[in-house]
Design a protein around this motif. Sequence first.
Motif, short mmCIF file in Angstrom:
data_model
loop_
_atom_site.label_atom_id
_atom_site.label_comp_id
_atom_site.label_asym_id
_atom_site.label_seq_id
_atom_site.Cartn_x
_atom_site.Cartn_y
_atom_site.Cartn_z
N GLN A 87 24.51 -38.90 -30.24
CA GLN A 87 25.68 -39.58 -30.83
C GLN A 87 26.01 -39.01 -32.20
OE1 GLN A 87 26.27 -44.02 -32.20
NE2 GLN A 87 26.69 -43.86 -30.02
N VAL A 88 25.02 -38.46 -32.87
CA VAL A 88 25.22 -37.91 -34.20
C VAL A 88 25.83 -36.51 -34.13
CG1 VAL A 88 24.04 -37.19 -36.32
CG2 VAL A 88 23.25 -39.22 -35.08
N HIS A 89 25.39 -35.73 -33.15
CA HIS A 89 25.82 -34.34 -33.05
C HIS A 89 26.88 -34.19 -31.97
CE1 HIS A 89 22.63 -32.53 -35.58
NE2 HIS A 89 21.96 -33.62 -35.23
N ASP A 90 28.07 -33.76 -32.38
CA ASP A 90 29.11 -33.48 -31.40
C ASP A 90 28.71 -32.29 -30.54
OD1 ASP A 90 30.72 -35.48 -32.34
OD2 ASP A 90 31.70 -34.17 -33.82
N SER A 102 22.35 -27.83 -30.41
CA SER A 102 22.60 -26.82 -31.43
C SER A 102 21.36 -26.66 -32.32
CB SER A 102 23.79 -27.24 -32.28
OG SER A 102 23.45 -28.45 -32.95
N LYS A 103 21.43 -25.65 -33.19
CA LYS A 103 20.33 -25.46 -34.15
C LYS A 103 20.15 -26.70 -35.02
CE LYS A 103 19.82 -20.53 -34.83
NZ LYS A 103 20.51 -19.37 -35.39
N ALA A 104 21.27 -27.27 -35.45
CA ALA A 104 21.20 -28.48 -36.29
C ALA A 104 20.57 -29.64 -35.52
CB ALA A 104 22.61 -28.86 -36.77
N PHE A 105 20.93 -29.74 -34.24
CA PHE A 105 20.35 -30.79 -33.40
C PHE A 105 18.83 -30.63 -33.34
CE2 PHE A 105 18.79 -32.76 -29.60
CZ PHE A 105 19.62 -33.84 -29.34
N LEU A 106 18.40 -29.41 -33.06
CA LEU A 106 16.96 -29.15 -32.90
C LEU A 106 16.21 -29.39 -34.21
CD1 LEU A 106 17.16 -26.01 -30.62
CD2 LEU A 106 16.68 -28.37 -29.93
N ALA A 107 16.89 -29.08 -35.32
CA ALA A 107 16.26 -29.31 -36.63
C ALA A 107 16.06 -30.80 -36.87
CB ALA A 107 17.11 -28.70 -37.73
N ASP A 108 17.07 -31.59 -36.53
CA ASP A 108 16.95 -33.04 -36.67
C ASP A 108 15.89 -33.60 -35.74
OD1 ASP A 108 18.79 -33.26 -38.64
OD2 ASP A 108 20.34 -34.25 -37.43
#
Length: 132
Positions: A87-90, A102-108
Amino acid sequence: MVAASRVDRLCDLRAIFDDLNVRYFGNKIDAAITWGQRTGRPRRRNSIKMGSYSVEDRLIRIHRSLDRAFVPRFFVAWIVFHEMLHQVHDIRVKNGRREFHSKAFLADEACFELYDQAKVWERSHLDALLTY
Ligand SMILES: [Zn+2]
């Protein structure tokens, strides 16, 4: 009694969600959460989708395979956490394909406090998880 224990497990999923929402998301995730459908006789599967998130319905669904006594609460929490992140990552389109993680998703995702333990537990219980 069966009905009562099912209700308990439903409450448990909501409790896990609420706890994660406070600790990781500033209580900003707005979604419903439920267990998936039960299936028939257990069999060994090649793969299992342990959780899913429907953007349209704002609904997180957790696989029934995880609704078993041998599955620790922190592992269910790990799957719920992953779906909440959706829900946070489009979902972006990258090179013509939808990129779910995404990379940002995996980092979170790696911020989950029991990330390593969850990965280790999953690896060592994969057969049991896939037999449902
Ligand atoms: Zn995902």
